[in-house]
Scaffold this motif. Structure first.
Motif, PDB file in Angstrom:
ATOM      1  N   VAL A   1       1.300   7.726  -2.081  1.00 22.35           N
ATOM      2  CA  VAL A   1       2.746   8.007  -1.397  1.00 22.35           C
ATOM      3  C   VAL A   1       2.879   8.925  -0.116  1.00 22.35           C
ATOM      4  CG1 VAL A   1       5.781   7.851  -1.565  1.00 22.35           C
ATOM      5  CG2 VAL A   1       4.241   5.987  -2.220  1.00 22.35           C
ATOM      6  N   TYR A   2       2.637  10.443  -0.654  1.00 22.03           N
ATOM      7  CA  TYR A   2       2.776  11.896  -0.047  1.00 22.03           C
ATOM      8  C   TYR A   2       1.321  12.137   0.795  1.00 22.03           C
ATOM      9  CZ  TYR A   2       5.957  14.531  -2.406  1.00 22.03           C
ATOM     10  OH  TYR A   2       7.651  15.197  -2.609  1.00 22.03           O
ATOM     11  N   ARG A   3       0.705  10.473   0.821  1.00 30.71           N
ATOM     12  CA  ARG A   3      -0.915  10.978   1.625  1.00 30.71           C
ATOM     13  C   ARG A   3       0.341  10.396   3.046  1.00 30.71           C
ATOM     14  NH1 ARG A   3      -5.513   8.260  -0.143  1.00 30.71           N
ATOM     15  NH2 ARG A   3      -5.255  10.011  -1.603  1.00 30.71           N
ATOM     16  N   GLY A   4       0.352   9.183   2.402  1.00 32.58           N
ATOM     17  CA  GLY A   4       1.396   8.641   3.771  1.00 32.58           C
ATOM     18  C   GLY A   4       3.045   9.383   4.443  1.00 32.58           C
TER      19      GLY A   4
ATOM     20  N   ILE B   1      12.266   4.552  -5.434  1.00 37.14           N
ATOM     21  CA  ILE B   1      13.263   4.857  -4.135  1.00 37.14           C
ATOM     22  C   ILE B   1      12.716   6.435  -3.211  1.00 37.14           C
ATOM     23  CG2 ILE B   1      15.095   5.529  -3.820  1.00 37.14           C
ATOM     24  CD1 ILE B   1      16.789   3.916  -5.548  1.00 37.14           C
ATOM     25  N   ILE B   2      12.249   6.576  -2.412  1.00 41.55           N
ATOM     26  CA  ILE B   2      12.072   7.444  -1.203  1.00 41.55           C
ATOM     27  C   ILE B   2      13.060   7.883  -0.116  1.00 41.55           C
ATOM     28  CG2 ILE B   2      10.291   8.096  -0.290  1.00 41.55           C
ATOM     29  CD1 ILE B   2       9.252   6.020  -1.625  1.00 41.55           C
TER      30      ILE B   2
ATOM     31  N   SER C   1       1.743   5.265 -12.025  1.00 42.95           N
ATOM     32  CA  SER C   1       0.923   6.157 -12.234  1.00 42.95           C
ATOM     33  C   SER C   1       1.149   7.365 -11.040  1.00 42.95           C
ATOM     34  CB  SER C   1      -0.877   5.622 -11.430  1.00 42.95           C
ATOM     35  OG  SER C   1      -0.626   5.403 -10.002  1.00 42.95           O
ATOM     36  N   SER C   2       0.207   8.474 -11.201  1.00 41.35           N
ATOM     37  CA  SER C   2       0.019  10.057 -10.813  1.00 41.35           C
ATOM     38  C   SER C   2      -0.372   9.324  -9.446  1.00 41.35           C
ATOM     39  CB  SER C   2      -0.096  10.786 -11.304  1.00 41.35           C
ATOM     40  OG  SER C   2      -1.588  11.224 -12.070  1.00 41.35           O
ATOM     41  N   ASP C   3      -1.437   8.853  -9.314  1.00 40.07           N
ATOM     42  CA  ASP C   3      -1.927   8.548  -7.500  1.00 40.07           C
ATOM     43  C   ASP C   3      -1.903   7.652  -6.911  1.00 40.07           C
ATOM     44  OD1 ASP C   3      -5.036   8.097  -6.694  1.00 40.07           O
ATOM     45  OD2 ASP C   3      -4.613   5.790  -6.566  1.00 40.07           O
TER      46      ASP C   3
ATOM     47  N   ASN D   1       1.117  -1.055  -0.060  1.00 36.09           N
ATOM     48  CA  ASN D   1      -0.262  -0.134   0.270  1.00 36.09           C
ATOM     49  C   ASN D   1       1.175   1.366  -0.051  1.00 36.09           C
ATOM     50  OD1 ASN D   1      -1.359   1.990   0.552  1.00 36.09           O
ATOM     51  ND2 ASN D   1      -2.794   0.922   2.285  1.00 36.09           N
ATOM     52  N   PRO D   2       0.548   2.342  -1.448  1.00 34.47           N
ATOM     53  CA  PRO D   2       1.483   3.622  -1.388  1.00 34.47           C
ATOM     54  C   PRO D   2       1.890   4.616   0.071  1.00 34.47           C
ATOM     55  CG  PRO D   2       0.320   3.333  -3.053  1.00 34.47           C
ATOM     56  CD  PRO D   2      -0.291   2.061  -2.321  1.00 34.47           C
ATOM     57  N   VAL D   3       0.304   4.292   0.931  1.00 34.53           N
ATOM     58  CA  VAL D   3       0.597   5.139   2.215  1.00 34.53           C
ATOM     59  C   VAL D   3       1.465   4.352   3.013  1.00 34.53           C
ATOM     60  CG1 VAL D   3      -1.364   5.760   3.940  1.00 34.53           C
ATOM     61  CG2 VAL D   3      -2.635   5.714   1.225  1.00 34.53           C
ATOM     62  N   TRP D   4       1.567   3.699   2.831  1.00 38.65           N
ATOM     63  CA  TRP D   4       2.452   3.122   4.268  1.00 38.65           C
ATOM     64  C   TRP D   4       4.152   2.984   3.286  1.00 38.65           C
ATOM     65  CZ3 TRP D   4       0.803   2.781   8.574  1.00 38.65           C
ATOM     66  CH2 TRP D   4      -0.855   2.389   9.112  1.00 38.65           C
ATOM     67  N   ILE D   5       3.987   2.646   2.706  1.00 37.98           N
ATOM     68  CA  ILE D   5       6.112   3.549   2.212  1.00 37.98           C
ATOM     69  C   ILE D   5       6.142   4.797   2.336  1.00 37.98           C
ATOM     70  CG2 ILE D   5       6.972   3.234  -0.464  1.00 37.98           C
ATOM     71  CD1 ILE D   5       4.740   1.287  -1.355  1.00 37.98           C
ATOM     72  N   GLY D   6       4.927   4.721   2.154  1.00 35.53           N
ATOM     73  CA  GLY D   6       5.404   6.853   2.315  1.00 35.53           C
ATOM     74  C   GLY D   6       5.095   7.081   4.418  1.00 35.53           C
ATOM     75  N   TRP D   7       4.913   6.037   4.738  1.00 33.02           N
ATOM     76  CA  TRP D   7       4.668   6.117   5.925  1.00 33.02           C
ATOM     77  C   TRP D   7       6.337   6.022   6.311  1.00 33.02           C
ATOM     78  CZ3 TRP D   7       1.820   7.825  10.159  1.00 33.02           C
ATOM     79  CH2 TRP D   7       2.166   7.404  11.736  1.00 33.02           C
ATOM     80  N   LYS D   8       6.306   4.573   5.828  1.00 37.31           N
ATOM     81  CA  LYS D   8       7.738   4.216   6.242  1.00 37.31           C
ATOM     82  C   LYS D   8       8.879   5.284   6.217  1.00 37.31           C
ATOM     83  CE  LYS D   8      10.905   0.330   5.851  1.00 37.31           C
ATOM     84  NZ  LYS D   8      10.871  -1.612   5.797  1.00 37.31           N
ATOM     85  N   ALA D   9       9.076   5.689   4.575  1.00 32.74           N
ATOM     86  CA  ALA D   9       9.848   6.396   4.224  1.00 32.74           C
ATOM     87  C   ALA D   9      10.317   7.724   5.415  1.00 32.74           C
ATOM     88  CB  ALA D   9       9.917   6.857   3.095  1.00 32.74           C
ATOM     89  N   MET D  10       8.619   8.091   5.964  1.00 38.42           N
ATOM     90  CA  MET D  10       9.225   9.175   6.940  1.00 38.42           C
ATOM     91  C   MET D  10       9.887   9.167   8.300  1.00 38.42           C
ATOM     92  SD  MET D  10       9.137  12.620   8.180  1.00 38.42           S
ATOM     93  CE  MET D  10       8.393  13.021   5.832  1.00 38.42           C
ATOM     94  N   MET D  11       9.030   7.507   8.549  1.00 31.51           N
ATOM     95  CA  MET D  11       9.758   7.081   9.827  1.00 31.51           C
ATOM     96  C   MET D  11      10.595   6.769  10.453  1.00 31.51           C
ATOM     97  SD  MET D  11       6.652   8.434  11.791  1.00 31.51           S
ATOM     98  CE  MET D  11       5.362   9.032  12.143  1.00 31.51           C
ATOM     99  N   ARG D  12      11.594   5.826   8.862  1.00 35.21           N
ATOM    100  CA  ARG D  12      12.912   6.199   9.418  1.00 35.21           C
ATOM    101  C   ARG D  12      13.927   6.109   9.874  1.00 35.21           C
ATOM    102  NH1 ARG D  12      14.787   1.060   6.931  1.00 35.21           N
ATOM    103  NH2 ARG D  12      16.833   1.782   6.487  1.00 35.21           N
ATOM    104  N   PRO D  13      13.828   8.148   9.341  1.00 36.22           N
ATOM    105  CA  PRO D  13      15.095   8.355  10.048  1.00 36.22           C
ATOM    106  C   PRO D  13      14.256   9.338  10.768  1.00 36.22           C
ATOM    107  CG  PRO D  13      13.675  10.025   7.813  1.00 36.22           C
ATOM    108  CD  PRO D  13      13.217   8.051   8.049  1.00 36.22           C
TER     109      PRO D  13
END
Lengths: 297, 297
Positions: A107-110, A135-136, A100-102, A63-75
């Motif tokens: 990802v940005y929502r996460g 890659i994020i 897709s832009s969606d 789920n792209p929302v969780w990808i974004g969440w993880k990318a932010m939370m790691r640092p």
């Protein structure tokens, strides 16, 4: 719509209005550099960057929302490790042009949700296409009061070792949905003298030796004391990695007060005494643990 | 030796001793966060991240030293754009596991050289493997005096537009070996009131409209005045991108003094008056240029 058709300027125009922005931001995304106020008072700046790579840190079907969440939370977990507060994040998004832009919006929502959780402003970033996996990369700046910075070094022989939460089995779900222990870490340094600390990203088996090496001490762990997530064994707890819990060293004189006040403050989060730091043996560590996750292997 | 065999800790142990470190660094690479002193005085913090992607920004056969150089200099060019000084860099290296450690060492040689050129300390970073092309992401923090920050906005109708250096044909070599115009930009804001500025990374045809949009003005360019690199035509100068020159707006009252003092200070670097900012036409820009390089296309 595919990114190829949308183009960078229009993509940014869609993403920018929803970015979380807090005080101290003079110029955010859209300028050549982000411009922000420096922290007031006797503080040090903290800088950290980290990334998630498709097929390594997340799967194509995640789920792209969780990808974004993880990318932010790691640092942000590294801010917990030094007892700092994150403030400003820059996002680098490297995505195949046919994505897709969606997908990017989710990802940005996460990313936005994770940043908002800790009052972090997203002040800029960069997008690029790639012919490989997505890659994020997220780089974050923030601060720590000079007298509250906790390093990996500073642990002393005889110190108690504690870990927060439970270890092992993170790949099932927690590696995507964890919440960095920033609140807990800030509480610790406000109330106790923490000698050394690290966040467990590569697993206790890799991260404890790093703390011990930096502190120039050995360590002794009671394997049976390790707090396990349901369904995992001791090897998982040592080697799985991506726990994003805190491991810290503190004087045994503080043990009782720490355990009591922790239970009051964080009744739902276990704090476990797992062993102690010891005199170094010939400059090496006193107990070999199985290795944690090793990059490039 | 392949990265797969070397592992992350040993790779870092080889790279860390050669990193450039200047004053103000309390804890650099090897800690969970880099810890640095904040700038003194009435200054603002600047944050910027950028990346280079294999097969997009460089070729597999590109000399790795120049890949590293470019990866560092791209974000530094954004410091030039706002007249700031870069101080601290974090490196994210995402590399296929079968890549040689020698390739990585040479990339770092380029990163180190570029950082040292502008007294930038490399204070940390992250490595990850990938199943795709190599990526080097560099995030940089620094500062600008509050009264010397120059944004994209701030240009006024009637302002002169100047560009440094020559445009077009960057792909032949300059896109790898350029030197960001930090010295020139700092001199400009020390001696003149620069109303708006941007660095030309996507080409005049893309970056000038960005400056005009941010300033809410139009523009008028004399195409025949554009300073061309040898062997390029006007279309190249407008559309090739990766010039990493400065485009700035300044009052026409300063034109003569600027041109004279620039020739004395930077005799080898052309400074060219290419046109002016104008009243906006219906809120859009007054002259359409061919597009610059558009990401995702």
């Amino acid at each position: 719509m595919k990114l190829r058709e949308l183009g960078e300027d229009r993509l940014l125009a869609r993403l920018l209005p929803s970015l979380p922005i807090h005080k101290g931001v003079i110029a955010g995304a859209g300028e050549d550099c982000a411009v922000v106020e420096k922290p007031r008072g006797n503080k040090l700046l903290l800088l950290k960057t980290d990334c998630v790579v498709e097929k390594i840190h997340f799967a194509l079907k995640t789920n792209p929302v969780w990808i974004g969440w993880k990318a932010m939370m790691r640092p942000l977990s590294d801010f917990a490790a030094v007892s700092g507060l994150p403030q400003f994040a820059l996002i680098t998004l490297i995505v195949p042009a046919q994505r897709s832009s969606d997908w990017v919006k989710r990802v940005y929502r996460g990313l936005n949700r994770a940043a908002a959780r800790f009052d972090v402003s997203i002040v800029g970033g960069e997008t690029s296409s790639t012919r490989g996996p997505a890659i994020i990369s997220v780089s974050v700046s923030g601060f720590v009061e000079r007298n509250r910075f906790v390093a990996r070094k500073g642990g002393k022989a005889g110190d108690d070792l504690f870990v927060t939460g439970r270890l092992g089995g993170s790949l099932r779900q927690k590696h995507l949905r964890f919440v960095p222990r920033i609140k807990e870490s800030r509480w610790l340094t406000q109330n106790f003298s923490v000698h050394a600390m690290i966040d467990l990203s590569d697993g206790l088996g890799a991260d404890l030796p790093r703390l011990a090496r930096a502190s120039k001490v050995g360590f002794n762990i009671d394997n049976d004391s390790l707090p396990l997530n349901p369904g995992v064994d001791i090897d998982n707890a040592i080697s799985d990695g991506e726990d994003y819990e805190l491991l810290f060293a503190i004087s045994p004189r503080d043990r009782n007060r720490l355990q009591k006040e922790w239970r009051n403050k964080f009744p739902k989060l276990p704090l476990t005494h797992i062993g102690c730091l010891t005199q170094p043996l010939n400059g090496s560590t006193s107990q070999l643990l199985p290795g944690g996750y090793v990059h490039f292997k």
